[in-house]
Scaffold this active site. Structure first.
Site, PDB file in Angstrom:
ATOM      1  N   ASP A   7       0.801  -1.216   0.000  1.00 21.48           N
ATOM      2  CA  ASP A   7       0.000   0.000   0.000  1.00 21.48           C
ATOM      3  C   ASP A   7       0.838   1.272   0.000  1.00 21.48           C
ATOM      4  O   ASP A   7       0.297   2.367   0.065  1.00 21.48           O
ATOM      5  CB  ASP A   7      -0.925   0.018   1.221  1.00 21.48           C
ATOM      6  CG  ASP A   7      -2.184  -0.806   1.000  1.00 21.48           C
ATOM      7  OD1 ASP A   7      -2.283  -1.416  -0.074  1.00 21.48           O
ATOM      8  OD2 ASP A   7      -3.045  -0.847   1.892  1.00 21.48           O
ATOM      9  N   ASP A 267     -20.179  21.269 -38.342  1.00 18.78           N
ATOM     10  CA  ASP A 267     -19.596  20.089 -37.685  1.00 18.78           C
ATOM     11  C   ASP A 267     -20.380  19.717 -36.435  1.00 18.78           C
ATOM     12  O   ASP A 267     -20.700  18.551 -36.206  1.00 18.78           O
ATOM     13  CB  ASP A 267     -18.135  20.358 -37.313  1.00 18.78           C
ATOM     14  CG  ASP A 267     -17.238  20.419 -38.532  1.00 18.78           C
ATOM     15  OD1 ASP A 267     -17.414  19.565 -39.416  1.00 18.78           O
ATOM     16  OD2 ASP A 267     -16.386  21.299 -38.605  1.00 18.78           O
ATOM     17  N   GLY A 402     -19.652   9.137 -39.187  1.00 16.37           N
ATOM     18  CA  GLY A 402     -19.955   8.139 -40.210  1.00 16.37           C
ATOM     19  C   GLY A 402     -18.857   7.995 -41.258  1.00 16.37           C
ATOM     20  O   GLY A 402     -18.448   6.894 -41.602  1.00 16.37           O
ATOM     21  N   MET A 403     -18.323   9.113 -41.763  1.00 18.17           N
ATOM     22  CA  MET A 403     -17.283   9.052 -42.785  1.00 18.17           C
ATOM     23  C   MET A 403     -16.011   8.436 -42.226  1.00 18.17           C
ATOM     24  O   MET A 403     -15.320   7.667 -42.909  1.00 18.17           O
ATOM     25  CB  MET A 403     -16.999  10.464 -43.318  1.00 18.17           C
ATOM     26  CG  MET A 403     -15.932  10.496 -44.414  1.00 18.17           C
ATOM     27  SD  MET A 403     -16.367   9.442 -45.830  1.00 18.17           S
ATOM     28  CE  MET A 403     -17.749  10.358 -46.484  1.00 18.17           C
TER      29      MET A 403
END
Length: 481
Positions: A7, A267, A402-403
């Site tokens: 620890d 965008d 998506g692109m």
């Protein structure tokens, strides 16, 4: 530290995450079988008195641990005995680790230390309180290993300086206990995070009539709200304060922050209506939820926090900005919620980031618990006007466009690893037949995850434990694809 072997990693962790040049010095006494048999009183007291002589610290704090709780040790007695032979102040952190989480413990300990030194100064000097000549503020709650805290602190100092406000003290990070008696000289306290600093601010308000601002300046609207609260407090004490904050807000919003412009760009408009899930500590989760919903037009399907002690405040903050609210510290509930909603992006902690990896859903980290990658070398605040730029970048880059996915598919970016077919739910026993897996692999990557989840949902509704080609086609017809 008085803890089991292993620890004592704090020195490595802090120096690595905070980019310190040297290891933070840590003295560790190991809890072994002998300590468990005899108790650790003599060992702890010996360590305290030894470090008092070696390091000459101003303050030594003894913190309870799970081990000390199990052994039912009288830690206050340890402190009283050690204090007799120590020149430094020795206090016991008054927290129960079985009843509060780490953030609550930090908040309570900071308040306890401030109370201890202010009461000590008041009993010794008993001088009348004098405020600073110029408007001044304390920043409470900037702490080691906090999420982007060092960057936020730099941005807050710039913001207050722009408003003509002097920084009186910053606690706990970078502060000194010898300067705590200077806290009441400030005109007000600024609490950027609810998790640490709020208890201290309430104590200072009750004992010294010090107002505080607890509006987190995250996002354009809340940064403006924070500035207005600060100006109102300063004007109530100094009517001659005539800073033109309206022009300042307008200039910063239009020319320093790019978030307002970006939210109107094509965008960002491509993200309008996309579903997101937000989860983290109360401060960051509430602020990011409001930014996504009212500043960027993104639908927040679920907003949640693991700060169960602050549930009422959190619900009030996100009311009307999300479809549902989840208050839990059980990561499996969060995982199942995300799997059910299937958001386009997640904004959460490192835990949610790992969940997103398993579900092939992108995640932007906005809150602790964090990883070393969330301690950047560059300037990355989340607060103030520069913070709005960083958050806009994080939000936009967290969505898979998506692109982008189409290009990855064309150039072989997908299908580099085996499809995950296990549900995140711990009680799932669904299996995929080999021919069904082969068919799943043929589906383009940017829709594969959704089709897989819809098929598994259909299989559960039909009580089918094995997903075959027939089940896949039936599920496809059921959704009208």
């Amino acid at each position: 530290m008085h803890a089991p072997l292993g620890d004592d990693y704090f020195n490595v962790m802090r120096s690595m995450l905070e980019r310190e040049r040297d290891f933070t010095p840590v003295t560790a006494s190991i809890v072994d079988r002998h300590v468990l048999a005899r108790g650790s009183q003599e060992k702890v007291i010996e360590n305290i008195t030894r470090k008092d002589k070696e390091e000459n610290p101003d303050l030594i704090i003894l913190t309870p641990t799970c081990t000390s709780s199990i052994l039912q040790e009288d830690l206050q007695n340890f402190v009283n005995r050690a204090g007799l032979d120590s020149k430094s102040d020795v206090i016991l952190a008054d927290v129960n680790h079985y009843r509060v989480n780490e953030l609550q413990a930090a908040d309570r300990t900071l308040e306890q230390i401030i109370r201890f030194y202010l009461e000590k100064a008041r009993s010794q000097y008993n001088e009348p309180l004098r405020k600073t000549e110029k408007p001044s503020a304390n920043i409470l709650g900037i702490f080691t290993l906090g999420f982007h805290n060092q960057h936020d602190c730099r941005e807050l100092k710039r913001l207050l300086t722009d408003l003509g406000i002097v920084i009186n003290q910053i606690l706990p990070e970078g502060g000194s206990v010898t300067n705590i008696n200077e806290l009441p000289k400030a005109w007000f306290n600024l609490i950027p995070y609810r998790e640490v600093g709020l208890m201290a601010a309430n104590y200072l308000k009750n004992e010294y009539d010090m107002p505080y601002v607890a509006v987190t300046p995250m996002g354009l609207l809340d940064t403006e709200n924070c500035i207005r609260e600060i100006v109102d407090i300063v004007k109530s004490s100094d009517t001659s304060y005539n800073f033109d904050f309206e022009t300042y807000i307008d200039t910063q919003t239009r020319f320093i922050s790019q978030a307002a412009w970006f939210s109107r760009s094509i965008d960002c408009q491509n993200l309008t209506g996309k579903k997101a899930v937000v989860f983290g500590d109360a401060t960051h989760a509430a602020s990011i939820t409001k930014i996504l919903a009212r500043e960027m037009g993104i639908r927040v399907s679920c907003s949640g926090t693991y700060c169960k002690h602050d549930a009422d405040w959190f619900r009030e903050q996100v009311d009307g900005f999300c479809d549902e609210v989840l208050i839990t510290d059980d990561h499996t509930q969060v995982a199942d919620m995300i799997a059910r909603i299937e958001p386009a992006a997640i904004f959460g902690t490192q835990m949610e980031r790992h969940i997103g990896k398993r579900l092939d859903i992108p995640c932007g980290v906005i809150s602790a618990p964090v990883h070393i990658q969330n301690f950047p070398l560059g300037f990355r605040p989340f607060l103030g006007y520069e913070g709005t730029n960083q958050i806009s970048d994080l939000v936009y880059n967290s969505f898979t466009l998506g692109m982008e996915d189409h290009l990855l598919e064309i150039f072989g970016g997908h299908d580099t690893k085996e499809v995950i077919t296990k549900s995140l739910s711990t009680d799932s026993d669904l299996a995929w037949a080999p021919e069904a897996l082969t068919e799943l692999q043929r589906i383009p990557g940017f829709v594969r995850g959704k089709i897989k989840r819809n098929t598994e949902k259909f299989a559960r509704e039909k009580n089918c434990n094995l997903i075959t080609l027939e089940i896949m086609f039936a599920a496809k017809e059921a959704v009208g694809a």
